[in-house]
Design a protein around this motif. Structure first.
Motif, PDB file in Angstrom:
ATOM      1  N   TYR A  90      18.967 -17.394   5.016  1.00 25.03           N
ATOM      2  CA  TYR A  90      19.056 -16.345   3.994  1.00 25.03           C
ATOM      3  C   TYR A  90      18.265 -15.124   4.435  1.00 25.03           C
ATOM      4  O   TYR A  90      17.299 -15.211   5.196  1.00 25.03           O
ATOM      5  CB  TYR A  90      18.538 -16.845   2.633  1.00 25.03           C
ATOM      6  CG  TYR A  90      17.040 -16.993   2.544  1.00 25.03           C
ATOM      7  CD1 TYR A  90      16.240 -15.975   2.021  1.00 25.03           C
ATOM      8  CD2 TYR A  90      16.410 -18.159   2.974  1.00 25.03           C
ATOM      9  CE1 TYR A  90      14.862 -16.110   1.945  1.00 25.03           C
ATOM     10  CE2 TYR A  90      15.040 -18.313   2.889  1.00 25.03           C
ATOM     11  CZ  TYR A  90      14.272 -17.276   2.368  1.00 25.03           C
ATOM     12  OH  TYR A  90      12.905 -17.413   2.306  1.00 25.03           O
ATOM     13  N   ILE A  91      18.715 -13.989   3.986  1.00 22.55           N
ATOM     14  CA  ILE A  91      17.980 -12.729   4.124  1.00 22.55           C
ATOM     15  C   ILE A  91      18.033 -12.066   2.756  1.00 22.55           C
ATOM     16  O   ILE A  91      19.123 -11.754   2.258  1.00 22.55           O
ATOM     17  CB  ILE A  91      18.606 -11.821   5.196  1.00 22.55           C
ATOM     18  CG1 ILE A  91      18.478 -12.464   6.584  1.00 22.55           C
ATOM     19  CG2 ILE A  91      17.945 -10.445   5.184  1.00 22.55           C
ATOM     20  CD1 ILE A  91      19.170 -11.687   7.692  1.00 22.55           C
ATOM     21  N   ASP A  92      16.869 -11.906   2.133  1.00 24.69           N
ATOM     22  CA  ASP A  92      16.843 -11.301   0.800  1.00 24.69           C
ATOM     23  C   ASP A  92      17.558  -9.961   0.813  1.00 24.69           C
ATOM     24  O   ASP A  92      17.356  -9.140   1.726  1.00 24.69           O
ATOM     25  CB  ASP A  92      15.396 -11.089   0.339  1.00 24.69           C
ATOM     26  CG  ASP A  92      14.749 -12.378  -0.135  1.00 24.69           C
ATOM     27  OD1 ASP A  92      15.461 -13.215  -0.710  1.00 24.69           O
ATOM     28  OD2 ASP A  92      13.536 -12.539   0.065  1.00 24.69           O
ATOM     29  N   ASN A  93      18.368  -9.725  -0.183  1.00 22.31           N
ATOM     30  CA  ASN A  93      19.053  -8.449  -0.299  1.00 22.31           C
ATOM     31  C   ASN A  93      18.049  -7.319  -0.522  1.00 22.31           C
ATOM     32  O   ASN A  93      16.854  -7.572  -0.711  1.00 22.31           O
ATOM     33  CB  ASN A  93      20.082  -8.493  -1.417  1.00 22.31           C
ATOM     34  CG  ASN A  93      21.498  -8.419  -0.877  1.00 22.31           C
ATOM     35  OD1 ASN A  93      21.718  -8.069   0.277  1.00 22.31           O
ATOM     36  ND2 ASN A  93      22.465  -8.753  -1.699  1.00 22.31           N
ATOM     37  N   ALA A  94      18.512  -6.100  -0.536  1.00 24.01           N
ATOM     38  CA  ALA A  94      17.595  -4.962  -0.538  1.00 24.01           C
ATOM     39  C   ALA A  94      18.142  -3.824  -1.386  1.00 24.01           C
ATOM     40  O   ALA A  94      19.284  -3.844  -1.843  1.00 24.01           O
ATOM     41  CB  ALA A  94      17.357  -4.495   0.893  1.00 24.01           C
ATOM     42  N   ILE A  95      17.289  -2.831  -1.574  1.00 28.73           N
ATOM     43  CA  ILE A  95      17.607  -1.682  -2.409  1.00 28.73           C
ATOM     44  C   ILE A  95      17.366  -0.398  -1.617  1.00 28.73           C
ATOM     45  O   ILE A  95      16.388  -0.288  -0.876  1.00 28.73           O
ATOM     46  CB  ILE A  95      16.694  -1.658  -3.664  1.00 28.73           C
ATOM     47  CG1 ILE A  95      16.887  -2.933  -4.493  1.00 28.73           C
ATOM     48  CG2 ILE A  95      16.963  -0.420  -4.514  1.00 28.73           C
ATOM     49  CD1 ILE A  95      18.247  -3.101  -5.103  1.00 28.73           C
ATOM     50  N   VAL A 102      14.723  -5.623  -9.200  1.00 30.29           N
ATOM     51  CA  VAL A 102      14.020  -4.939  -8.112  1.00 30.29           C
ATOM     52  C   VAL A 102      14.010  -3.429  -8.351  1.00 30.29           C
ATOM     53  O   VAL A 102      12.997  -2.754  -8.131  1.00 30.29           O
ATOM     54  CB  VAL A 102      14.655  -5.276  -6.748  1.00 30.29           C
ATOM     55  CG1 VAL A 102      13.937  -4.545  -5.619  1.00 30.29           C
ATOM     56  CG2 VAL A 102      14.604  -6.784  -6.498  1.00 30.29           C
ATOM     57  N   GLU A 103      15.128  -2.880  -8.818  1.00 29.31           N
ATOM     58  CA  GLU A 103      15.168  -1.451  -9.144  1.00 29.31           C
ATOM     59  C   GLU A 103      14.173  -1.126 -10.247  1.00 29.31           C
ATOM     60  O   GLU A 103      13.436  -0.139 -10.164  1.00 29.31           O
ATOM     61  CB  GLU A 103      16.579  -1.055  -9.578  1.00 29.31           C
ATOM     62  CG  GLU A 103      17.594  -1.036  -8.456  1.00 29.31           C
ATOM     63  CD  GLU A 103      18.989  -0.686  -8.939  1.00 29.31           C
ATOM     64  OE1 GLU A 103      19.807  -0.311  -8.086  1.00 29.31           O
ATOM     65  OE2 GLU A 103      19.263  -0.790 -10.149  1.00 29.31           O
ATOM     66  N   ALA A 104      14.148  -1.951 -11.283  1.00 35.65           N
ATOM     67  CA  ALA A 104      13.234  -1.713 -12.403  1.00 35.65           C
ATOM     68  C   ALA A 104      11.783  -1.821 -11.955  1.00 35.65           C
ATOM     69  O   ALA A 104      10.913  -1.089 -12.444  1.00 35.65           O
ATOM     70  CB  ALA A 104      13.519  -2.703 -13.525  1.00 35.65           C
ATOM     71  N   ALA A 105      11.507  -2.729 -11.012  1.00 30.94           N
ATOM     72  CA  ALA A 105      10.140  -2.891 -10.506  1.00 30.94           C
ATOM     73  C   ALA A 105       9.668  -1.659  -9.748  1.00 30.94           C
ATOM     74  O   ALA A 105       8.472  -1.410  -9.640  1.00 30.94           O
ATOM     75  CB  ALA A 105      10.060  -4.126  -9.612  1.00 30.94           C
ATOM     76  N   TYR A 106      10.590  -0.896  -9.207  1.00 39.17           N
ATOM     77  CA  TYR A 106      10.262   0.361  -8.522  1.00 39.17           C
ATOM     78  C   TYR A 106       9.916   1.443  -9.539  1.00 39.17           C
ATOM     79  O   TYR A 106       9.255   2.422  -9.211  1.00 39.17           O
ATOM     80  CB  TYR A 106      11.456   0.791  -7.676  1.00 39.17           C
ATOM     81  CG  TYR A 106      11.254   2.027  -6.833  1.00 39.17           C
ATOM     82  CD1 TYR A 106      10.610   1.958  -5.600  1.00 39.17           C
ATOM     83  CD2 TYR A 106      11.723   3.268  -7.259  1.00 39.17           C
ATOM     84  CE1 TYR A 106      10.440   3.090  -4.811  1.00 39.17           C
ATOM     85  CE2 TYR A 106      11.558   4.415  -6.481  1.00 39.17           C
ATOM     86  CZ  TYR A 106      10.917   4.311  -5.262  1.00 39.17           C
ATOM     87  OH  TYR A 106      10.750   5.443  -4.477  1.00 39.17           O
ATOM     88  N   VAL A 163       6.993  -3.880  -3.860  1.00 37.22           N
ATOM     89  CA  VAL A 163       8.450  -4.010  -3.917  1.00 37.22           C
ATOM     90  C   VAL A 163       9.103  -3.299  -2.739  1.00 37.22           C
ATOM     91  O   VAL A 163      10.037  -3.819  -2.116  1.00 37.22           O
ATOM     92  CB  VAL A 163       8.989  -3.464  -5.264  1.00 37.22           C
ATOM     93  CG1 VAL A 163      10.501  -3.297  -5.206  1.00 37.22           C
ATOM     94  CG2 VAL A 163       8.625  -4.405  -6.400  1.00 37.22           C
ATOM     95  N   ILE A 164       8.602  -2.114  -2.408  1.00 40.67           N
ATOM     96  CA  ILE A 164       9.121  -1.391  -1.243  1.00 40.67           C
ATOM     97  C   ILE A 164       8.894  -2.205   0.024  1.00 40.67           C
ATOM     98  O   ILE A 164       9.771  -2.329   0.889  1.00 40.67           O
ATOM     99  CB  ILE A 164       8.451  -0.010  -1.112  1.00 40.67           C
ATOM    100  CG1 ILE A 164       8.852   0.893  -2.285  1.00 40.67           C
ATOM    101  CG2 ILE A 164       8.831   0.653   0.213  1.00 40.67           C
ATOM    102  CD1 ILE A 164       8.069   2.193  -2.349  1.00 40.67           C
ATOM    103  N   ARG A 165       7.706  -2.777   0.135  1.00 38.29           N
ATOM    104  CA  ARG A 165       7.352  -3.558   1.330  1.00 38.29           C
ATOM    105  C   ARG A 165       8.287  -4.755   1.509  1.00 38.29           C
ATOM    106  O   ARG A 165       8.642  -5.116   2.637  1.00 38.29           O
ATOM    107  CB  ARG A 165       5.906  -4.047   1.189  1.00 38.29           C
ATOM    108  CG  ARG A 165       5.389  -4.881   2.347  1.00 38.29           C
ATOM    109  CD  ARG A 165       3.906  -5.170   2.165  1.00 38.29           C
ATOM    110  NE  ARG A 165       3.626  -5.814   0.897  1.00 38.29           N
ATOM    111  CZ  ARG A 165       3.734  -7.138   0.698  1.00 38.29           C
ATOM    112  NH1 ARG A 165       4.118  -7.925   1.686  1.00 38.29           N
ATOM    113  NH2 ARG A 165       3.442  -7.660  -0.476  1.00 38.29           N
ATOM    114  N   LEU A 166       8.733  -5.353   0.401  1.00 38.83           N
ATOM    115  CA  LEU A 166       9.537  -6.571   0.486  1.00 38.83           C
ATOM    116  C   LEU A 166      11.045  -6.316   0.485  1.00 38.83           C
ATOM    117  O   LEU A 166      11.800  -7.039   1.139  1.00 38.83           O
ATOM    118  CB  LEU A 166       9.193  -7.502  -0.686  1.00 38.83           C
ATOM    119  CG  LEU A 166       7.798  -8.122  -0.665  1.00 38.83           C
ATOM    120  CD1 LEU A 166       7.484  -8.749  -2.020  1.00 38.83           C
ATOM    121  CD2 LEU A 166       7.701  -9.163   0.429  1.00 38.83           C
TER     122      LEU A 166
END
Length: 261
Positions: A70-75, A187-191, A244-247
């Motif tokens: 797996y590779i975590d998806n991203a934003i 993830v968007e909301a966490a930003y 969140v950006i880092r991950l």
């Protein structure tokens, strides 16, 4: 289970590496064709990549394959830097819970409506705002079925390009989903600025986001309790944003995908 790809692979393309990217929780329906689908899935790809650890875990439980990862998806976080400062409140003392709403039952709109109704009955002035791009009648029906009416404290928001406008106008972003692979919205909301709460299902609850609360999936009482707690908590959103950006920044994902290929 792509049958034509399976045939092409074994007829013409033995020397071409094939990689599958699975973007949903994977299940093989219990039917007479299940063994065939399972075989095709196991023998079509050199590598299978899930968009989260929970997707890869689900694949490993259902099929036998030597290269499941797996590779975590991203934003692409830069799209969240431009937004308008608006208010979604009906009065200055009201609290706003924001969620994605399509499809309504999968996203747990009924669960959210029931929990907020409980809090309102306890004297909390809370509004539920639902982001959606269509099929509004389905969501309205879901709310009505859950609590017996479609109240004025529920608002369906029209889609907009600068979605950060909605995130930054909410006190809490809620993911009450019954199933998810990777929650882009969380993830968007966490930003952005809201507090976060998610059902404890695989996928969203595995996200490494500071201060994100989890409630027992489909448990209205637990959700109401957790929301009430979050409404009086403050946290360092800048620290959360940094982590969140880092991950989950798109560049890191691209580098990981390139390395895999």
């Amino acid at each position: 289970y792509n049958y034509s790809l399976f045939v092409a692979r074994h007829t013409f393309a033995r020397n071409i590496r094939m990689i599958a990217h699975i973007h949903n929780q994977f299940t093989i329906p219990v039917t007479k064709s299940a063994p065939i689908k399972k075989f095709v899935m196991e023998h079509s790809y050199d590598t299978i990549v899930g968009v989260s650890k929970s997707v890869a875990d689900g694949l490993n439980r259902q099929i036998k394959h030597k290269n499941i990862t797996y590779i975590d998806n991203a934003i692409c976080f830069s799209r969240l830097d431009s937004y308008e400062k608006i208010s979604l409140r009906d009065n200055e003392n009201q609290k706003v819970i924001l969620m994605a709403g399509w499809p309504a039952w999968v996203k747990g709109v009924d669960i959210a409506a029931q929990a907020i109704l409980e809090l309102r009955n306890d004297g909390c002035d809370i509004k539920l705002c639902i982001m959606q791009s269509g099929d509004f009648e389905q969501t309205q029906h879901c709310v009505t079925e859950a609590i017996g009416s479609y109240p004025d404290w529920v608002e369906i928001l029209q889609p907009r390009e600068d979605v950060a406008t909605y995130y930054n106008a909410a006190d809490i972003f809620l993911s009450a989903s019954r199933t998810e692979a990777f929650s882009y919205c969380l993830v968007e909301a966490a930003y952005c600025t809201p507090m976060l709460i998610t059902s404890d299902i695989p996928g969203p609850s595995d996200l490494k986001i500071d201060g994100m609360e989890r409630f027992v999936s489909e448990d209205v009482e637990d959700l109401a309790h957790k929301m009430k707690e979050l409404l009086v908590i403050s946290m360092d959103v800048e620290e959360r944003k940094y982590n969140v950006i880092r991950l989950y920044e798109l560049r890191h994902w691209a580098e990981a995908i390139a390395e895999l290929y």
